[in-house]
Motif scaffolding. Structure first.
Motif, PDB file in Angstrom:
ATOM      1  N   LEU A   1      23.941  33.019  30.767  1.00  0.00           N
ATOM      2  CA  LEU A   1      24.666  31.863  31.333  1.00  0.00           C
ATOM      3  C   LEU A   1      23.768  30.963  31.879  1.00  0.00           C
ATOM      4  N   THR A   2      23.913  29.737  31.478  1.00  0.00           N
ATOM      5  CA  THR A   2      23.123  28.618  32.292  1.00  0.00           C
ATOM      6  C   THR A   2      24.136  27.457  32.580  1.00  0.00           C
ATOM      7  N   LYS A   3      24.084  27.106  33.688  1.00  0.00           N
ATOM      8  CA  LYS A   3      24.941  26.041  34.442  1.00  0.00           C
ATOM      9  C   LYS A   3      24.118  24.876  35.059  1.00  0.00           C
ATOM     10  N   ILE A   4      24.374  23.727  34.772  1.00  0.00           N
ATOM     11  CA  ILE A   4      23.776  22.377  35.364  1.00  0.00           C
ATOM     12  C   ILE A   4      24.789  21.536  35.914  1.00  0.00           C
ATOM     13  N   THR A   5      24.503  20.994  37.099  1.00  0.00           N
ATOM     14  CA  THR A   5      25.620  19.963  37.587  1.00  0.00           C
ATOM     15  C   THR A   5      24.781  18.780  38.051  1.00  0.00           C
ATOM     16  N   PHE A   6      25.444  17.739  38.037  1.00  0.00           N
ATOM     17  CA  PHE A   6      24.864  16.326  38.380  1.00  0.00           C
ATOM     18  C   PHE A   6      25.890  15.691  39.583  1.00  0.00           C
ATOM     19  N   ALA A   7      25.424  15.611  40.768  1.00  0.00           N
ATOM     20  CA  ALA A   7      26.541  15.056  41.592  1.00  0.00           C
ATOM     21  C   ALA A   7      26.151  14.237  42.452  1.00  0.00           C
ATOM     22  N   PRO A   8      26.376  12.655  42.242  1.00  0.00           N
ATOM     23  CA  PRO A   8      26.253  11.770  43.045  1.00  0.00           C
ATOM     24  C   PRO A   8      27.109  11.834  44.280  1.00  0.00           C
ATOM     25  N   THR A   9      26.399  11.684  45.664  1.00  0.00           N
ATOM     26  CA  THR A   9      27.144  12.219  46.990  1.00  0.00           C
ATOM     27  C   THR A   9      26.928  11.305  47.924  1.00  0.00           C
ATOM     28  N   ILE A  10      28.028  11.073  48.734  1.00  0.00           N
ATOM     29  CA  ILE A  10      28.022  10.243  50.156  1.00  0.00           C
ATOM     30  C   ILE A  10      27.918  11.446  51.084  1.00  0.00           C
ATOM     31  N   SER A  11      27.134  11.128  52.030  1.00  0.00           N
ATOM     32  CA  SER A  11      26.505  12.335  53.049  1.00  0.00           C
ATOM     33  C   SER A  11      26.509  11.487  54.416  1.00  0.00           C
ATOM     34  N   ALA A  12      26.655  12.479  55.290  1.00  0.00           N
ATOM     35  CA  ALA A  12      26.365  12.136  56.687  1.00  0.00           C
ATOM     36  C   ALA A  12      24.746  11.754  57.056  1.00  0.00           C
ATOM     37  N   GLY A  13      23.841  12.265  56.143  1.00  0.00           N
ATOM     38  CA  GLY A  13      22.496  12.085  56.123  1.00  0.00           C
ATOM     39  C   GLY A  13      21.914  12.389  55.073  1.00  0.00           C
ATOM     40  N   PRO A  14      20.420  12.154  54.977  1.00  0.00           N
ATOM     41  CA  PRO A  14      19.790  12.382  53.865  1.00  0.00           C
ATOM     42  C   PRO A  14      19.349  13.889  53.598  1.00  0.00           C
ATOM     43  N   GLY A  15      19.409  14.645  54.561  1.00  0.00           N
ATOM     44  CA  GLY A  15      18.842  15.832  54.333  1.00  0.00           C
ATOM     45  C   GLY A  15      19.572  16.930  53.663  1.00  0.00           C
ATOM     46  N   LEU A  16      18.715  17.985  53.551  1.00  0.00           N
ATOM     47  CA  LEU A  16      19.385  19.095  52.340  1.00  0.00           C
ATOM     48  C   LEU A  16      20.707  19.563  52.978  1.00  0.00           C
ATOM     49  N   TRP A  17      20.590  19.745  54.094  1.00  0.00           N
ATOM     50  CA  TRP A  17      21.951  20.388  55.014  1.00  0.00           C
ATOM     51  C   TRP A  17      22.878  19.272  55.569  1.00  0.00           C
ATOM     52  N   SER A  18      22.652  18.129  55.516  1.00  0.00           N
ATOM     53  CA  SER A  18      23.298  17.209  56.073  1.00  0.00           C
ATOM     54  C   SER A  18      24.957  17.243  55.680  1.00  0.00           C
ATOM     55  N   ARG A  19      25.805  17.462  56.576  1.00  0.00           N
ATOM     56  CA  ARG A  19      27.318  17.445  56.182  1.00  0.00           C
ATOM     57  C   ARG A  19      27.977  16.713  57.001  1.00  0.00           C
ATOM     58  N   PRO A  20      29.241  16.068  56.469  1.00  0.00           N
ATOM     59  CA  PRO A  20      30.051  16.323  55.205  1.00  0.00           C
ATOM     60  C   PRO A  20      29.229  15.587  54.274  1.00  0.00           C
ATOM     61  N   GLU A  21      29.695  16.248  52.995  1.00  0.00           N
ATOM     62  CA  GLU A  21      29.281  15.697  51.761  1.00  0.00           C
ATOM     63  C   GLU A  21      30.492  15.353  50.793  1.00  0.00           C
ATOM     64  N   LEU A  22      30.689  14.066  50.328  1.00  0.00           N
ATOM     65  CA  LEU A  22      31.590  13.836  49.571  1.00  0.00           C
ATOM     66  C   LEU A  22      31.181  13.610  48.114  1.00  0.00           C
ATOM     67  N   ARG A  23      31.457  14.486  47.071  1.00  0.00           N
ATOM     68  CA  ARG A  23      30.863  14.544  46.010  1.00  0.00           C
ATOM     69  C   ARG A  23      31.519  14.198  44.775  1.00  0.00           C
ATOM     70  N   ALA A  24      31.081  13.367  43.602  1.00  0.00           N
ATOM     71  CA  ALA A  24      31.467  13.554  42.477  1.00  0.00           C
ATOM     72  C   ALA A  24      30.683  14.309  41.707  1.00  0.00           C
ATOM     73  N   PHE A  25      31.176  15.061  40.610  1.00  0.00           N
ATOM     74  CA  PHE A  25      30.281  15.972  39.951  1.00  0.00           C
ATOM     75  C   PHE A  25      30.774  15.886  38.305  1.00  0.00           C
ATOM     76  N   VAL A  26      29.590  16.284  37.703  1.00  0.00           N
ATOM     77  CA  VAL A  26      29.682  16.924  36.237  1.00  0.00           C
ATOM     78  C   VAL A  26      28.949  18.080  36.035  1.00  0.00           C
ATOM     79  N   THR A  27      29.605  18.999  35.534  1.00  0.00           N
ATOM     80  CA  THR A  27      28.959  20.442  35.410  1.00  0.00           C
ATOM     81  C   THR A  27      29.264  20.663  33.947  1.00  0.00           C
TER      82      THR A  27
END
Length: 425
Positions: free
Chosen positions: A360-386
Motif C-alpha cells: 500500500l502506498t498513500k500520498i497526501t497534499f495539504a495546504p495548511t493555516i498554522s500558528a507558525g511555520p515550524g513542523l510542530w506548530s499548532r493549531p493546524e487547519l488543513r485542507a487535504f487530498v489523499t
C-alpha cells in the motif's frame, strides 16, 4: 524571507506528550488546562461518495495519518498544585476524552483517562516523584503513524526519576490491567483477562554528545484460572532500548529496538508495547521491532519528519508476518501562517504460507493555516487530498480496515478529500 519559529522542536514535543518536564519521555502534567483535539469532515470518490475513507492495511500495522484520519478524538483536563510541604509539591490531574470512529462526536461517551496525584521533589528519592492513580505514562510516539511504540499507560503507582543511581535515572511503576471479572448468570463461570504489570525504566543515560539512552522493560503476570472462558493464562515481557540524539539539523532523531513475548507484545492494531496484551498469548507469540524516527527543522520555513520501521510478528496460530514501512512528511512555509504539507508513506506486509505480500502506498497534499511555520506548530487547519494505491493482495485488508466499510470493492486505488483541525495546548 525568514520566519520566526514561535515554538521550538523541544517545546512542541513537550506539549505533544503533555509534560512540563525537560524530557518528553516522562509525562508529568504541567499546571493548568491542557488537551488535544483532532476533528474534520471529508468524503471519498469511492462508491459514488459517502463518508470519508481511509487507507491502511490494519492488523498489526499503523497507517500514515495526514489526510487519512477518518475519526474524531479529543482529550483535555486540568492539573493543579493542591498542597506544598517544604520542597515537595503535590499535583492533582483529572482528564477526560471522547472518540468517534466518524467525523461527528455526537453523543459519544466521555471517559476518564487521567485521575492521579503526584508528590514531586522528594528528598529521599533524590528529587524524584511518587504517584498513585490512573495516568498517561511513558508514551512517546512516531507522529506520522500516530504510533506510541511504547505505552505504559494505566492505573497503578510508581516512583519516577530517582537520582543517585549511576549516570541515569531509575523509574519503577506497578499497574493493574484489564481489572474486570465476567460472571455468567447461568453457569456462574467467572473469567478474567486481568494482569499485574511491572515497568522498569533506566533512562536519560548520556552515551555521546547530545545523545542519551533509555532502557525500558515490562513484566506481565496473567491472573485468573486457566480453565475459564478465556482459556489458559500466560505471563509475558518486553524489553526496549531507545537512543535519542538532539541537535540534528535543528531537530532530533530516535532509534529504537524492541522485543516482546506473550502479553508483552502489547495490543493488536495500535503498535503499543509496554502495556499488557492478551494473557491468552503464549510464549510462541513474539514481536521484534527496529525503527528510526527523525524530525528536523534545518530552516525556519522548512521542516520534515522521516520514519523507517521493520516489525516481525510470530505465533504458532497465525504464522510469521513482517511489516516494513518508510514515510516522509515535508513542511514548507510560504508565510508565517500558511504552509504546504505533504506526506508519502509506503507499506509492505508479508503473509504466511507463501501468499503474496500486501502493498500500500498513500500520498497526501495539504495546504495548511498554522500558528507558525515550524513542523510542530499548532493549531493546524488543513485542507487535504489523499490518494491511496494498493495491490490485489491488499484489497481485502484495505476494505476491512476502512471505517466506512468495504467501499473500495475490488478496486486497487482511491481518493479522499476534506478538512481537518489538529491542535494541542
Amino acid at each position: 524571507m525568514k520566519h520566526p519559529v514561535k515554538t521550538s522542536l523541544l517545546t512542541a514535543l513537550v506539549l505533544v506528550f503533555g509534560t512540563a518536564s525537560a524530557d518528553p519521555m516522562y509525562p508529568s502534567d504541567a499546571e493548568g488546562f491542557h488537551g488535544y483535539l483532532r476533528a474534520g469532515a471529508g468524503s471519498t470518490t469511492a462508491d459514488g461518495g459517502g463518508p470519508q475513507s481511509c487507507y491502511g492495511l490494519g492488523g498489526n500495522t499503523m497507517k500514515y495519518r495526514l489526510g487519512n484520519e477518518c475519526d474524531a478524538y479529543t482529550e483535555f483536563g486540568y492539573t493543579k498544585a493542591i498542597a506544598k510541604s517544604g520542597d515537595v509539591t503535590y499535583m492533582a490531574t483529572l482528564w477526560v476524552n471522547a472518540f468517534a470512529p466518524t467525523s461527528d462526536f455526537g453523543d459519544r461517551k466521555v471517559g476518564i483517562v487521567k485521575a492521579y496525584v503526584e508528590a514531586q521533589g522528594l528528598d529521599f528519592l533524590a528529587g524524584g516523584t511518587a504517584w498513585v492513580g490512573k495516568r498517561f505514562y511513558y508514551r512517546p510516539d512516531i507522529h506520522m503513524l500516530d504510533m506510541q511504540y511504547i505505552n505504559m499507560n494505566g492505573t497503578g503507582a510508581g516512583l519516577d526519576r530517582i537520582g543517585n543511581v549511576g549516570p541515569g535515572k531509575f523509574s519503577y511503576a506497578f499497574f493493574k490491567d484489564n481489572d474486570i471479572t465476567v460472571t455468567d448468570p447461568v453457569t456462574k463461570v467467572v473469567s478474567t483477562q486481568s494482569a499485574v504489570r511491572q515497568n522498569f525504566i533506566y533512562g536519560e543515560i548520556p552515551v555521546n554528545q547530545n545523545g542519551t539512552l533509555d532502557l525500558a522493560a515490562s513484566y506481565i503476570v496473567g491472573q485468573g484460572k486457566d480453565n475459564d472462558a478465556f482459556g489458559p493464562k500466560h505471563n509475558g515481557w518486553q524489553v526496549s532500548a531507545f537512543h535519542r540524539q538532539s541537535k540534528v539539523f535543528g531537530g532530533g532523531n530516535t532509534f529504537g529496538v524492541q522485543y516482546g513475548v506473550g502479553p508483552g507484545v502489547g495490543g493488536a492494531g495500535n503498535g503499543q508495547m509496554g502495556a499488557s496484551g492478551s494473557t491468552s498469548f503464549g510464549s510462541d507469540v513474539k514481536r521484534t521491532r527496529v525503527f528510526n524516527d527523525m524530525a528536523i527543522q534545518p530552516l525556519d520555513h522548512f521542516g520534515m519528519e522521516f520514519v523507517a520501521l521493520w516489525q516481525k510478528d510470530e505465533s504458532n496460530a497465525t504464522g510469521s508476518s513482517t511489516w516494513t514501512t518508510v514515510g516522509v512528511r515535508p513542511v514548507y512555509a510560504l508565510t508565517n501562517n500558511f504552509k504546504l504539507v505533504a506526506e508519502l508513506g509506503t507499506d509492505r506486509v508479508t503473509q504466511p504460507n507463501g501468499l503474496p505480500a500486501k502493498r500500500l502506498t498513500k500520498i497526501t497534499f495539504a495546504p495548511t493555516i498554522s500558528a507558525g511555520p515550524g513542523l510542530w506548530s499548532r493549531p493546524e487547519l488543513r485542507a487535504f487530498v489523499t490518494y491511496g494505491k494498493w495491490n490485489d493482495a491488499a484489497t481485502a485488508s484495505v476494505n476491512a480496515a476502512n471505517n466506512s466499510g468495504p467501499v473500495y470493492n475490488n478496486n486497487t486505488s482511491g481518493t479522499s478529500y476534506g478538512f481537518q483541525v489538529e491542535t494541542w495546548f
